[in-house]
Design an enzyme around this catalytic site. Structure first.
Site, mmCIF file in Angstrom:
data_model
loop_
_atom_site.group_PDB
_atom_site.id
_atom_site.type_symbol
_atom_site.label_atom_id
_atom_site.label_comp_id
_atom_site.label_asym_id
_atom_site.label_seq_id
_atom_site.Cartn_x
_atom_site.Cartn_y
_atom_site.Cartn_z
ATOM 1 N N GLU A 126 0.801 -1.220 0.000
ATOM 2 C CA GLU A 126 0.000 0.000 0.000
ATOM 3 C C GLU A 126 0.833 1.268 0.000
ATOM 4 O O GLU A 126 0.533 2.227 -0.717
ATOM 5 C CB GLU A 126 -0.968 0.007 1.195
ATOM 6 N N HIS A 140 -11.157 -4.945 9.741
ATOM 7 C CA HIS A 140 -11.765 -4.739 8.421
ATOM 8 C C HIS A 140 -13.043 -3.909 8.484
ATOM 9 O O HIS A 140 -13.859 -3.973 7.580
ATOM 10 C CB HIS A 140 -12.109 -6.088 7.779
#
Ligand SMILES: Cc1ncc(C[n+]2csc(CCOP(=O)(O)OP(=O)(O)O)c2C)c(N)n1
Ligand SMILES: [Mg+2]
Lengths: 324, 323
Positions: free
Chosen positions: A57, A126
């Site tokens: 990322e 998440h």
């Protein structure tokens, strides 16, 4: 049009109109995106303009910055905001500051898209809402898409901007069908008044907007008329629209999914208190998530975030205790 | 020796397989929700590694049901966790990706790719510092080896000379992205070879995985240094229940299913006389019972009470948590 299709259409149109626009991210190409937002674009534009990246990322945002410096207009996808935490160096130390530190010489026409929020039982790593982290950084624009109209027009606008934008989506909205309005002069810097009302100003954004609208419908049966404002941009916030509404209603509620503390609720309420203290008939109310990671168990999960029922009952009891 | 091992492998691999097949059913019934990542097809890696490693700390990714079973966590506590029940290993707060049992040196389940690798390095540093030599087993996927965290971790493990066994389960895919589209090196063991002993093994043959891990374990215990194994495997299902896995050709999937690790184990064991049909039948019966009981237990367990939402965030009066 489905929210995900509106985003897809915006990317498609941007890529069609401008060969400098390209996409990169994990699974965005061949697979069509984890939430299928980029579906079909790999076939249409090829692997040079729709780049499947490794799981990296920080370097996804970093390489996008490099591309933007050279005049491309990359749109990076971070699979979910949770993983954007690995990219915070590039987002906070680089993307937000390069233009300023260079005395305005460097342009970063770059968009970093990501979904966030609670879906269903995806557990603590998440399920986060992290908009306040981005919104607190000068040098970034932070846009939110609450429906297909703000998804399509907001994303297109973001791609055309010469400054870096964090573009937030909500995981639960991808499969929702909303009308796509043909708003040619859509301006994400302007908050949208989704519903007019005389009694209470309710400010929200992303998925909570819809829960608020539901709750406000029920409140009408109690004789309470809410004005619902959707913040399309969180940095900057369109305070003028909020102020003019609060001047009318004299009451402010802010609803968001993130933990209550240190969030958008604090910022909006503080500004309203600073500017309109003597207009107010009640202290502002924040309705937000709990001060906990999101648990897996469904019942606990729903306790950790606002629901239409809880938004309704909290606004109702708050307004009763403040003379409405 | 091979006989007892074959029996142990079969029991755990089949238990893992059946447990996950059942999880799939329960997911479709709505008893399990969220992300559910199945290790069907990868049992030889999980069981071979955990049994081969023996004593020591385990740090796993989100695909960890079989790893937890092999470590000795009972099926019923895993199932209850997946059902979100208070009797689950993580009290229903973690779900499938977050099974933890520090009493058994089992440190999860992590839903952030590669995030557990530095934990493993730190844990190994601590164990070494405390004079223990069992070391740490860190398991992760092919996709994880492309992250900065991975490279930082192998460098630090090597630099600090700590006993970590890095076990990469290379199933060729990170969600829908094939390794050829994400990694410059196709043979992943090469990524670590300049830092530590590093090998590539057949991850469909549990005996091969087991032997490689035993050897690696001896090395890390003797020298207190890291070691790397790449196990070649394949997942038969999609990445999670949200993924059909249809970016792979039926031919490709079939070719790997022909080397189903459980089938390979059975064939070899029958041939070598390590197992009999009768033994297998008895184990299957037992497994069926264990799974029925696990589901029963999960169904009948209570959900966490509302008050549980705010417990476990801080320890309040903290006691020494290291077992
Ligand atoms: C930092 C981070 N980025 C992205 C994701 C989303 N994600 C979850 S699993 C996965 C693929 C991982 O592939 P691999 O390491 O090969 O493991 P496998 O699932 O194949 O066992 C991705 C991209 C994540 N969980 N964490
Ligand atoms: Mg993989």
């Amino acid at each position: 049009m489905l929210y995900r299709d509106a985003l897809n259409l915006a990317l498609d149109h941007a890529m069609e109109q401008d060969p400098r626009v390209l996409l990169l991210g994990e699974d965005v190409g061949f697979y069509g995106g984890n939430y299928k937002v980029t579906d079909g674009l790999y076939v249409k534009y090829g692997p040079k303009r729709v780049i499947d990246t490794p799981i990296a990322e920080n370097s996804i945002v970093g390489t996008a910055i490099g591309m933007a410096m050279m005049g491309l207009r990359p749109v990076a996808e971070i699979m979910t905001a949770n993983f954007a935490m690995l990219a915070m160096d590039q987002v906070v130390n680089q993307m937000a500051k390069l233009r300023y530190m260079s005395g305005g010489k460097i342009f970063l026409p770059l968009v970093v898209r990501m979904p966030q929020g609670v879906a269903k039982q995806l557990a603590a790593q998440h399920s986060q809402s992290l908009e306040h982290l981005f919104a607190s950084v000068p040098g970034l624009y932070v846009f939110c898409a609450s429906d297909s109209t703000s998804a399509y027009h907001g994303l297109l606008y973001a791609i055309k901007l010469d400054d870096p934008v964090i573009f937030l989506e909500h995981v639960l909205l991808y499969g929702v069908d909303f009308p796509l309005e043909n708003s040619k002069d859509f301006n994400p810097f302007q908050a949208r008044v989704l519903k007019e009302g005389k009694d209470i100003t309710v400010v929200s954004y992303l998925k909570m907007v819809h829960d608020v609208l539901k709750a406000c419908q029920w409140l009408e049966e109690e004789g309470l008329y809410c004005e619902v404002i959707d913040l399309v941009s969180l940095r900057p916030i369109d305070f003028e629209t909020i102020y003019s509404s609060v001047k009318k209603t004299k009451r402010l509620v802010v609803v968001y999914e993130a933990p209550k503390s240190f969030g958008l609720g604090a910022e909006v309420s503080a500004r309203v208190c600073e500017e309109l203290f003597y207009f107010l008939d009640a202290p502002p109310l924040r309705i937000a998530g709990g001060e906990v990671p999101i648990p897996y168990n469904r019942r606990l999960e729903l306790l950790a975030i606002p629901t239409p029922e809880r938004i309704y009952s909290q606004i109702l009891s708050w307004s009763k205790s403040h003379g409405l | 020796m091979s006989q007892t091992l074959a029996e142990k492998f079969y029991y755990l691999m089949k238990l893992g397989r059946e447990l996950e097949v059942r999880c799939k059913e329960e997911y479709l019934k709505g008893n399990i929700s969220g992300f559910l990542h199945l290790a069907i097809g990868e049992e030889a890696v999980h069981v071979g590694a955990v049994i081969g490693f023996g004593k020591g700390d385990l740090f796993c990714p989100y695909r960890e049901h079989v790893l937890a079973l092999a470590r000795g966590i009972e099926a019923k506590y895993i199932m209850a966790e997946l059902f979100g029940k208070v009797t689950g290993v993580s009290k229903g707060k973690g779900g499938s990706m977050h099974l933890y049992e520090p009493k058994m040196d089992f440190y999860g389940g992590n839903a952030i790719v590669a995030a557990h690798l530095p934990h493993a390095v730190g844990a190994a540093y601590a164990r070494k510092l405390m004079g223990e030599k069992a070391g740490v087993l860190a398991i992760f996927g092919d996709g994880a080896t492309n992250s900065g965290t991975f490279f930082e971790s192998i460098n630090m493990a090597s630099l600090w000379e700590v006993p970590v066994l890095f076990l990469c389960e290379n199933n060729q895919y990170a969600i829908g992205t094939h390794i050829s589209r994400s990694s410059a090196l196709k043979d992943l063991y090469l990524k670590a070879r300049d830092y530590m002993p590093s090998v590539q093994v057949d991850g469909m043959d549990v005996f091969v995985v087991y032997e490689a891990v035993v050897k690696a374990k001896e090395y890390i215990e003797e020298y207190g240094k890291p070691y790397f194994i790449e196990a070649l495997t394949y997942r038969f299902e999609g990445h999670s229940m949200a993924d059909k896995g249809d970016y792979r050709s039926p031919r490709e999937i079939e070719s790997f299913k022909r080397r189903d690790p459980i089938k390979l184990l059975v064939d070899k064991s029958l041939q070598m006389g390590w197992l009999t049909e009768e033994q297998i039948r008895l184990m299957d019966q037992k497994i069926e019972k264990v799974i029925e009981e696990a589901v029963e237990f999960a169904l009948n367990s209570p959900e966490p009470s509302e008050g549980e939402l705010y417990t476990d965030l801080y320890c309040g009066v903290c006691s020494d948590v290291i077992p």
